[in-house]
Design an enzyme around this catalytic site. Sequence first.
Site, mmCIF file in Angstrom:
data_model
loop_
_atom_site.group_PDB
_atom_site.id
_atom_site.type_symbol
_atom_site.label_atom_id
_atom_site.label_comp_id
_atom_site.label_asym_id
_atom_site.label_seq_id
_atom_site.Cartn_x
_atom_site.Cartn_y
_atom_site.Cartn_z
ATOM 1 N N TYR A 150 44.706 37.506 66.719
ATOM 2 C CA TYR A 150 44.722 36.876 65.391
ATOM 3 C C TYR A 150 45.161 37.849 64.293
ATOM 4 O O TYR A 150 46.150 37.598 63.599
ATOM 5 C CB TYR A 150 43.352 36.272 65.094
ATOM 6 C CG TYR A 150 43.286 35.528 63.778
ATOM 7 C CD1 TYR A 150 44.060 34.399 63.559
ATOM 8 C CD2 TYR A 150 42.444 35.952 62.756
ATOM 9 C CE1 TYR A 150 44.004 33.712 62.355
ATOM 10 C CE2 TYR A 150 42.381 35.277 61.552
ATOM 11 C CZ TYR A 150 43.156 34.154 61.363
ATOM 12 O OH TYR A 150 43.100 33.484 60.168
ATOM 13 N N GLU A 152 46.607 40.726 64.698
ATOM 14 C CA GLU A 152 47.932 41.255 65.025
ATOM 15 C C GLU A 152 49.019 40.284 64.592
ATOM 16 O O GLU A 152 50.088 40.691 64.122
ATOM 17 C CB GLU A 152 48.038 41.521 66.529
ATOM 18 C CG GLU A 152 47.226 42.700 67.027
ATOM 19 C CD GLU A 152 47.863 44.047 66.710
ATOM 20 O OE1 GLU A 152 48.709 44.121 65.800
ATOM 21 O OE2 GLU A 152 47.508 45.030 67.363
ATOM 22 N N ARG A 216 31.394 42.203 53.182
ATOM 23 C CA ARG A 216 32.731 41.864 52.689
ATOM 24 C C ARG A 216 32.607 41.245 51.301
ATOM 25 O O ARG A 216 31.519 40.891 50.844
ATOM 26 C CB ARG A 216 33.427 40.870 53.618
ATOM 27 C CG ARG A 216 32.705 39.530 53.813
ATOM 28 C CD ARG A 216 33.678 38.431 54.261
ATOM 29 N NE ARG A 216 34.460 38.804 55.402
ATOM 30 C CZ ARG A 216 34.139 38.551 56.667
ATOM 31 N NH1 ARG A 216 32.986 37.949 56.942
ATOM 32 N NH2 ARG A 216 34.930 38.891 57.650
#
Length: 263
Positions: A150, A152, A216
């Site tokens: 994904y 990549e 995050r």
Amino acid sequence: MITDTRGIVLRQVKTIGGRRMISLFTEQYGKIGAGVTVSERGKSRNAAAMSPFAYGNYELYISHGRFHLNKGQVIKNFYRIGADVDRYMAAAYGLELCDKLLEEEVPAKDLFELTVEFLSTMEVYGAPTSDPVAEGDFGVLDPAAVRSSYPEAKRLAENLCAAYAKEFGVDVTIARLTQTFGPGVVRGDTRVFAQFAEAVLEKRDIVLHTEGRTARCYCYIDDAVSAILTLAAKGAPGEAYNVANPATFCTIREMADMLAAAH
């Protein structure tokens, strides 16, 4: 007169007598309204080309200043964008803005052609080596890990954009969206913030399946759309930009604690 033009379907409206009116952003004429006839069963050979997000070649019949869609051939249909609610909301909002802001039959070729806005995600960073992540960070990816396909793929897509920008001068701006939330997120969404919100709404305990150390930033849908439009207008060609709200940076555990304390 019969003419051909490339176009993007902004919206479709049903009218009386088995007719549909398509709001079409065309390369040649700008935004136009084009009528098309649909059978009694609601079928049409142009069905795919009439769908919102469809990009194609359109044959138009012009009579007395009115446009009629004779046929359409899809170049690219972005209907799969609906599989991701965040992208769907952002894309739908962008089409709505075009529909409302563009003047009828005023060509806007630069707007039609100028920016290829590639919507990427923070996945390009793989496993980040810093928090929060900056555009110059590259993270760590294990090419032998199955899920690496994904991120990549995200990197490959960005590389293609950069290659076209350098080779052909395509005006590409890359937006790397973090997890985006807001109106439109459906029940059953598997992202952490959605699962937590659903638990709160249903008055259930929030359950962590890990220690919740992953951290995050997040971004509200209105801010994400504003960022995309800003980059389309002012972004430097070939550059990548993170779209995130640094004030939201937190771990999963901190998010759970915050919601539990508030509700």
